[in-house]
Design a protein around this motif. Sequence first.
Motif, PDB file in Angstrom:
ATOM      1  N   GLN A  95       0.772  -1.194   0.088  1.00 40.33           N
ATOM      2  CA  GLN A  95      -0.067  -0.085   0.023  1.00 40.33           C
ATOM      3  C   GLN A  95       0.717   1.208  -0.013  1.00 40.33           C
ATOM      4  O   GLN A  95       0.524   2.202  -0.672  1.00 40.33           O
ATOM      5  N   LEU A  96       1.959   1.257   0.829  1.00 38.85           N
ATOM      6  CA  LEU A  96       2.825   2.425   0.709  1.00 38.85           C
ATOM      7  C   LEU A  96       3.635   2.670  -0.278  1.00 38.85           C
ATOM      8  O   LEU A  96       3.508   3.885  -0.815  1.00 38.85           O
ATOM      9  N   GLU A  97       3.964   1.529  -0.930  1.00 33.27           N
ATOM     10  CA  GLU A  97       4.578   1.722  -2.439  1.00 33.27           C
ATOM     11  C   GLU A  97       3.641   2.032  -3.263  1.00 33.27           C
ATOM     12  O   GLU A  97       3.955   2.966  -4.352  1.00 33.27           O
ATOM     13  N   ALA A  98       2.277   1.709  -3.351  1.00 31.74           N
ATOM     14  CA  ALA A  98       1.485   2.392  -4.331  1.00 31.74           C
ATOM     15  C   ALA A  98       0.978   3.772  -4.044  1.00 31.74           C
ATOM     16  O   ALA A  98       0.610   4.341  -4.937  1.00 31.74           O
ATOM     17  N   LEU A  99       1.289   4.089  -2.685  1.00 36.58           N
ATOM     18  CA  LEU A  99       1.165   5.673  -2.579  1.00 36.58           C
ATOM     19  C   LEU A  99       2.102   6.432  -2.959  1.00 36.58           C
ATOM     20  O   LEU A  99       2.064   7.539  -3.677  1.00 36.58           O
ATOM     21  N   LEU A 100       3.325   5.996  -2.558  1.00 36.62           N
ATOM     22  CA  LEU A 100       4.617   6.900  -2.929  1.00 36.62           C
ATOM     23  C   LEU A 100       5.196   6.905  -4.512  1.00 36.62           C
ATOM     24  O   LEU A 100       5.816   7.788  -5.075  1.00 36.62           O
ATOM     25  N   ILE A 101       4.995   5.519  -4.875  1.00 31.96           N
ATOM     26  CA  ILE A 101       5.376   5.632  -6.380  1.00 31.96           C
ATOM     27  C   ILE A 101       4.816   6.543  -7.297  1.00 31.96           C
ATOM     28  O   ILE A 101       5.678   7.389  -8.102  1.00 31.96           O
ATOM     29  N   PRO A 102       3.326   6.922  -7.360  1.00 28.78           N
ATOM     30  CA  PRO A 102       3.007   7.889  -8.026  1.00 28.78           C
ATOM     31  C   PRO A 102       3.359   9.172  -7.668  1.00 28.78           C
ATOM     32  O   PRO A 102       3.415  10.130  -8.512  1.00 28.78           O
ATOM     33  N   LEU A 103       3.872   9.548  -6.373  1.00 26.98           N
ATOM     34  CA  LEU A 103       4.188  10.841  -5.893  1.00 26.98           C
ATOM     35  C   LEU A 103       5.443  10.971  -6.634  1.00 26.98           C
ATOM     36  O   LEU A 103       5.681  12.152  -7.055  1.00 26.98           O
ATOM     37  N   VAL A 104       6.426   9.897  -6.673  1.00 34.17           N
ATOM     38  CA  VAL A 104       7.842  10.171  -7.455  1.00 34.17           C
ATOM     39  C   VAL A 104       7.564  10.321  -8.753  1.00 34.17           C
ATOM     40  O   VAL A 104       8.223  11.152  -9.265  1.00 34.17           O
ATOM     41  N   ARG A 105       6.446   9.682  -9.426  1.00 32.86           N
ATOM     42  CA  ARG A 105       6.346   9.861 -10.974  1.00 32.86           C
ATOM     43  C   ARG A 105       5.919  11.142 -11.105  1.00 32.86           C
ATOM     44  O   ARG A 105       6.317  11.939 -12.164  1.00 32.86           O
ATOM     45  N   GLY A 106       4.871  11.600 -10.215  1.00 33.35           N
ATOM     46  CA  GLY A 106       4.472  12.993 -10.392  1.00 33.35           C
ATOM     47  C   GLY A 106       5.747  14.116 -10.294  1.00 33.35           C
ATOM     48  O   GLY A 106       5.716  14.977 -11.166  1.00 33.35           O
ATOM     49  N   LEU A 107       6.321  13.936  -9.268  1.00 28.48           N
ATOM     50  CA  LEU A 107       7.491  14.940  -8.918  1.00 28.48           C
ATOM     51  C   LEU A 107       8.527  14.760  -9.743  1.00 28.48           C
ATOM     52  O   LEU A 107       9.169  15.735 -10.011  1.00 28.48           O
ATOM     53  N   THR A 108       8.694  13.813 -10.777  1.00 26.14           N
ATOM     54  CA  THR A 108       9.727  13.597 -11.665  1.00 26.14           C
ATOM     55  C   THR A 108       9.231  13.904 -13.036  1.00 26.14           C
ATOM     56  O   THR A 108      10.019  14.128 -14.023  1.00 26.14           O
ATOM     57  N   SER A 109       8.079  13.902 -13.391  1.00 24.87           N
ATOM     58  CA  SER A 109       7.556  14.080 -14.648  1.00 24.87           C
ATOM     59  C   SER A 109       6.140  14.785 -15.178  1.00 24.87           C
ATOM     60  O   SER A 109       6.050  15.072 -16.260  1.00 24.87           O
ATOM     61  N   SER A 110       5.488  15.126 -13.941  1.00 20.59           N
ATOM     62  CA  SER A 110       4.186  15.689 -14.470  1.00 20.59           C
ATOM     63  C   SER A 110       4.622  17.335 -14.426  1.00 20.59           C
ATOM     64  O   SER A 110       5.688  17.706 -14.182  1.00 20.59           O
ATOM     65  N   GLU A 111       3.431  17.889 -15.254  1.00 23.15           N
ATOM     66  CA  GLU A 111       3.486  19.419 -15.287  1.00 23.15           C
ATOM     67  C   GLU A 111       3.542  20.009 -13.929  1.00 23.15           C
ATOM     68  O   GLU A 111       4.294  20.891 -13.924  1.00 23.15           O
ATOM     69  N   TRP A 112       2.677  19.724 -13.119  1.00 23.22           N
ATOM     70  CA  TRP A 112       2.496  20.544 -11.873  1.00 23.22           C
ATOM     71  C   TRP A 112       3.700  20.437 -10.854  1.00 23.22           C
ATOM     72  O   TRP A 112       4.360  21.581 -10.509  1.00 23.22           O
ATOM     73  N   ALA A 113       4.581  19.372 -11.240  1.00 19.76           N
ATOM     74  CA  ALA A 113       5.962  19.120 -10.519  1.00 19.76           C
ATOM     75  C   ALA A 113       6.795  20.463 -10.798  1.00 19.76           C
ATOM     76  O   ALA A 113       7.582  21.026 -10.002  1.00 19.76           O
ATOM     77  N   LEU A 114       6.694  20.800 -12.015  1.00 16.80           N
ATOM     78  CA  LEU A 114       7.595  21.866 -12.332  1.00 16.80           C
ATOM     79  C   LEU A 114       7.357  23.132 -11.703  1.00 16.80           C
ATOM     80  O   LEU A 114       8.231  24.371 -11.591  1.00 16.80           O
ATOM     81  N   ALA A 115       5.941  23.416 -11.446  1.00 20.28           N
ATOM     82  CA  ALA A 115       5.771  24.586 -10.624  1.00 20.28           C
ATOM     83  C   ALA A 115       5.883  24.618  -9.285  1.00 20.28           C
ATOM     84  O   ALA A 115       5.744  25.501  -8.627  1.00 20.28           O
ATOM     85  N   VAL A 116       6.007  23.571  -8.585  1.00 19.53           N
ATOM     86  CA  VAL A 116       6.157  23.285  -7.350  1.00 19.53           C
ATOM     87  C   VAL A 116       7.379  24.333  -6.511  1.00 19.53           C
ATOM     88  O   VAL A 116       7.092  24.749  -5.781  1.00 19.53           O
ATOM     89  N   PRO A 117       8.308  24.124  -7.242  1.00 16.12           N
ATOM     90  CA  PRO A 117       9.654  25.036  -6.570  1.00 16.12           C
ATOM     91  C   PRO A 117       8.997  26.328  -6.369  1.00 16.12           C
ATOM     92  O   PRO A 117       9.273  27.259  -5.647  1.00 16.12           O
ATOM     93  N   ALA A 118       8.440  26.882  -7.660  1.00 14.74           N
ATOM     94  CA  ALA A 118       7.926  28.365  -7.851  1.00 14.74           C
ATOM     95  C   ALA A 118       7.111  28.536  -6.747  1.00 14.74           C
ATOM     96  O   ALA A 118       7.162  29.734  -6.263  1.00 14.74           O
ATOM     97  N   LEU A 119       6.008  27.722  -6.422  1.00 10.95           N
ATOM     98  CA  LEU A 119       4.930  27.925  -5.539  1.00 10.95           C
ATOM     99  C   LEU A 119       5.650  27.867  -4.183  1.00 10.95           C
ATOM    100  O   LEU A 119       5.330  28.468  -3.233  1.00 10.95           O
TER     101      LEU A 119
END
Lengths: 202, 202
Positions: free
Chosen positions: A92-116
């Motif tokens: 369960q934990l891996e199922a939660l964290l892996i999408p987070l890692v994927r998002g933070l390394t490849s999604s659009e919103w991830a690129l906005a996170v440092p700015a925000l």
Amino acid sequence: MSSSSHPQVLAEESRDPRVVRSRAAILRAAADLLIESGASAVTIGGISERSGVAKTTIYRQWKSRSQLVFDAFESLLAPATHISESGPIRQQLEALLIPLVRGLTSSEWALAVPALVDASERDPEMRQLLRGFLAGRKENGRSTLRAAMARGELRPDLVVDEAVTMLIGPIYYRRLVSGETLDERFVAEIVDQFLRGAARTS
Amino acid sequence: MSSSSHPQVLAEESRDPRVVRSRAAILRAAADLLIESGASAVTIGGISERSGVAKTTIYRQWKSRSQLVFDAFESLLAPATHISESGPIRQQLEALLIPLVRGLTSSEWALAVPALVDASERDPEMRQLLRGFLAGRKENGRSTLRAAMARGELRPDLVVDEAVTMLIGPIYYRRLVSGETLDERFVAEIVDQFLRGAARTS
DNA sequence: GAGTTACGCTACGATACAGTAGCGTAGCGA
DNA sequence: TCGCTACGCTACTGTATCGTAGCGTAACTC
């Protein structure tokens, strides 16, 4: 009265397709600028140029630039997905964290996170937005941990908020600060290390 | 030749007190702006106004604005202190992490960190600076962990870099992202949780 | 079809910033 | 003391931004 002096409040639910189109184009351009060049690069003139929408139209729909940046970020977010609540806690934990890692390394919103994150430092409105967003995303993790504690898979004296921080903190840290490797193997290491100390049946 | 075409390279070791004074005033003002309003607010005109140093003088000493921001951040840093390498690992880790938490919640440079994190996203020079700085600070933690592994206090199969990330990641996360409580009790929790999984004699 | 309304366009005035040039002054060092 | 040099000051050019006003047009609603 309030609708005539602040028409932009209703813009989101407007039935006039002209408003819908211009609003979408503005948000798309604003989000692109936010991603590419940071929060301070989101200028009205720049959005106008990029979107093809007239500057005056932008001012007609938003009364402040920070409100626009806010909406642009929001427009990038996909609705949070719900995770299945069965299976061993490790999965369960891996199922939660892996999408987070994927998002933070490849999604659009991830690129906005440092700015925000930076903008939040000095803009209370932005801070509230960002924290609200993260709180929503974290709720999955919290309930997963609580359920595992109830099942007896985790120590009953765990503090849920701190446990969540220990799981996702290292991920955000590597993404934002250190730039070290951030992949599924790292997630497995985090979960291993966490469970070694947090599991009841170690 | 290089010294005449690039006098600013030698400015740091200048014996002319006029240079020393103006340089210090410029860096002080630049650092203040960085802290108060973020990296993009560090403008030459703003520094000039705030420091009382003429704009021309600033351009004489620095050839680029990013170099100046770089130096301003550096001027805020205190030299890393060395930690005693005796005592049980729990005490050593707390002795490392508590100053980090104190720094991140009350030092001047901490206020510049979010700005630099964001700037790093799009400025390779800044990224290198920030990561170099952090690497230096982390070295204490790495050697502490290695020594404890050698003494047999920690599991011999620990990956040092990942262990360090798990210790300091949650701290940076709370400071930069979530804004949750960040105090000595939290440090104790992190160390507890870490040692529960990482200690050899658990 | 007629009225409403959102839009695009142009043109502002004001402010802030980058970066440079020239000139006179005051402080420094040998 | 005397030459050197860093400094401050003013004044530019050029660019980018904000935010607003007025006007005509085209799209939408009812």
